[in-house]
Write a protein that holds these residues in place. Sequence first.
Motif, PDB file in Angstrom:
ATOM      1  N   HIS A  24     -11.307  47.050 -16.890  1.00 10.97           N
ATOM      2  CA  HIS A  24     -12.258  47.679 -17.847  1.00 10.97           C
ATOM      3  C   HIS A  24     -11.503  47.799 -19.175  1.00 10.97           C
ATOM      4  CE1 HIS A  24     -15.195  50.193 -19.698  1.00 10.97           C
ATOM      5  NE2 HIS A  24     -16.172  50.013 -18.537  1.00 10.97           N
ATOM      6  N   LYS A  25     -12.346  47.480 -20.204  1.00  9.19           N
ATOM      7  CA  LYS A  25     -11.727  47.446 -21.594  1.00  9.19           C
ATOM      8  C   LYS A  25     -11.046  48.584 -22.260  1.00  9.19           C
ATOM      9  CE  LYS A  25     -13.274  42.877 -23.011  1.00  9.19           C
ATOM     10  NZ  LYS A  25     -14.302  42.682 -21.585  1.00  9.19           N
ATOM     11  N   ASP A  26     -12.125  49.886 -21.935  1.00 15.92           N
ATOM     12  CA  ASP A  26     -11.791  51.044 -22.527  1.00 15.92           C
ATOM     13  C   ASP A  26     -11.835  52.175 -21.860  1.00 15.92           C
ATOM     14  OD1 ASP A  26     -14.504  50.826 -22.443  1.00 15.92           O
ATOM     15  OD2 ASP A  26     -14.836  50.300 -24.589  1.00 15.92           O
ATOM     16  N   CYS A  40      -6.842  48.404 -15.433  1.00 13.29           N
ATOM     17  CA  CYS A  40      -7.731  49.265 -16.647  1.00 13.29           C
ATOM     18  C   CYS A  40      -6.674  50.132 -17.288  1.00 13.29           C
ATOM     19  CB  CYS A  40      -8.837  50.324 -15.965  1.00 13.29           C
ATOM     20  SG  CYS A  40      -9.941  49.321 -14.814  1.00 13.29           S
ATOM     21  N   GLU A  53      -6.416  51.334 -20.212  1.00 12.54           N
ATOM     22  CA  GLU A  53      -6.563  52.480 -20.913  1.00 12.54           C
ATOM     23  C   GLU A  53      -6.745  53.868 -20.234  1.00 12.54           C
ATOM     24  OE1 GLU A  53      -6.334  52.646 -24.560  1.00 12.54           O
ATOM     25  OE2 GLU A  53      -5.993  50.479 -23.921  1.00 12.54           O
ATOM     26  N   ASN A  95     -17.166  47.202 -20.595  1.00 14.37           N
ATOM     27  CA  ASN A  95     -17.050  48.250 -21.695  1.00 14.37           C
ATOM     28  C   ASN A  95     -17.832  49.307 -21.632  1.00 14.37           C
ATOM     29  OD1 ASN A  95     -19.131  47.190 -23.078  1.00 14.37           O
ATOM     30  ND2 ASN A  95     -18.309  45.244 -23.341  1.00 14.37           N
ATOM     31  N   HIS A  96     -17.918  50.110 -22.705  1.00 10.79           N
ATOM     32  CA  HIS A  96     -18.630  51.558 -22.643  1.00 10.79           C
ATOM     33  C   HIS A  96     -20.030  51.149 -22.721  1.00 10.79           C
ATOM     34  CE1 HIS A  96     -15.912  54.645 -22.272  1.00 10.79           C
ATOM     35  NE2 HIS A  96     -15.112  54.374 -23.493  1.00 10.79           N
ATOM     36  N   THR A 149     -10.818  55.568 -19.884  1.00  6.97           N
ATOM     37  CA  THR A 149      -9.860  56.539 -19.796  1.00  6.97           C
ATOM     38  C   THR A 149      -9.624  57.282 -18.313  1.00  6.97           C
ATOM     39  OG1 THR A 149     -11.031  58.136 -20.914  1.00  6.97           O
ATOM     40  CG2 THR A 149      -9.601  56.521 -22.337  1.00  6.97           C
ATOM     41  N   ASP A 175     -15.773  58.834 -17.782  1.00  9.09           N
ATOM     42  CA  ASP A 175     -16.290  57.953 -18.881  1.00  9.09           C
ATOM     43  C   ASP A 175     -17.564  57.438 -18.388  1.00  9.09           C
ATOM     44  OD1 ASP A 175     -14.218  58.521 -20.231  1.00  9.09           O
ATOM     45  OD2 ASP A 175     -13.173  56.687 -20.382  1.00  9.09           O
TER      46      ASP A 175
END
Length: 545
Positions: free
Chosen positions: A364-366, A390, A392, A342-343, A368, A372
């Motif tokens: 990966h959850k978020d 992934c 998103e 995640n981020h 784009t 990122d």
Amino acid sequence: ESKIYTDYLLECWAAEGLVGGTNERRRFQDARDEGYDTLKHLTNVSLLEKGERMIYVSMNNSIRQVALYISSQDPDCKFFTGMSEDSSDFLEENDWQQSKRIAMIDKKLRDLPDSPDCSTLLSLLLQRNPNLTEIPQSFFEHMKTLLVLDLYGTGIESLPSSLAKLKCLKGLYLNNCIHLTVLPPEVGELFRLEVLDTRGCRICFIPFHIKKLVNLRCLRVSYYKSSNPNGCHDMDIDCNVIPFLAKLEELMIDVRSYDHWCKEVADIMSQVATLKNLTTLRICFPKSEVLKTFMQHSPSWKDRQQLTSFRFFVGCRNRKRPQILEYFKYKIDRYLGYCQGNHGDNSIICDLLPETDALELVEHKDITSLLDFVNVASFNRIRGCLIEKCNEMTTIADGDMVEGGIILPKLEQLHLTSLQSLQTIFRGTLSTESLSKLQTIVVSSCPMLRKLFSHGVIQQLSKLQKLVIQNCIKMEELIDEQVSTVFPTLETLILIEMPKLRTLSVDMSLTWPSLKELQVYKCPELKSLPFDKDNVAKLKSIETE
């Protein structure tokens, strides 16, 4: 005739001193490098056959017979290759006495003599004999010169007490001895041991008496804990053993019990971080914080020129064989698998990416796009990239978001799988250095993908040789811009399960100067191809339903 894995062969050579020994000044890696140069020479002059990515070599049977004949004429090279495949008899007593090397590999061996006289034996290779379940207690009594012992894939349940007699032993291979649950204290008496491999055994981890092996250079182990209290005899792990192995250069920990590993990995890695001579490390980090702590405290990591090979699996529970490495024709030494991130983890990963040659980014959850990760320059070393699930991610990278527009200048392999939101692979304006070495693109199961590239990106792909698109249900056109020549080096184009694909190109006069192979399956709307004898002069094969 069998494949001989390069790393294993070089370890055997090093044990016998054929590529020089190791000492306080000469590293194990130096012996590997010298052996690798020798192997390359032997393959260049066709005495050995080079396998895929030089991971293994093999020998032509005719050359093998000549080599065995030559060795049989020299007493110092006496080599016994064992019985016929259907025989289960012992070797003759003279064979044990006279041989420098004995290889009874995959020979349906069931029994061994009690105490053979092997006063000159250097190597004993007994691997892949699953019916060999017991070694007599005095079997090693007269093998004081033995340097390499390989019991890989045998059915042994224990090791005999006479193992302690192998004072000269440098290589001990017990990997995939699935019934072996204990390393006896006698292993601690093998003071000269340099290579120990216990992967695939039911030994929990690193027994306490291993700390006596102060000359150990290469250690490959499994982390295993049985749910049955009687299934593992070393349940109490003392990771304080690790700092005693101060000369260790290569460490591989194969995690078999992931949930237990998550509880103990922080303590184990704090001890691994004390090792100052690591050149190779393969290990699983359940959380990025454990990786961060290791990177902050490990002198081996801080000396980037020393740690030349790593495989790090961050957050990856079940990913043991990196897929991306299979697509290269040469060996990739620095790999990162990053799963379920995640981020909050990205800054830690960014510190690792500049040292990474191959990346697998999974679930990966978020994220784009790769941008990122804050600094796209972190990807400048990446040669292979696999991105999977992934959901998103809408594009891999947008050149308009990068100052100077340089994106993935060394990338050779790009594989994209099950990206539910992906709309285009690359967009924006790219510099001439971007994607300049990209050879293969494989895209599979990306249901929102309508357009491969934004305008202008195609011109960057001057080295692209293979393009595969499968199960991208919304794509209607492969190329939707006017260009005179497309993919000047593209040789293979594969299109599978594209129900809406109507055409390869809006420009019917487009030339495909290098295209040799086209495969089209389950593309019902693709009624014609924009080819004639002039624009696909090298086309040799069209495969379809």
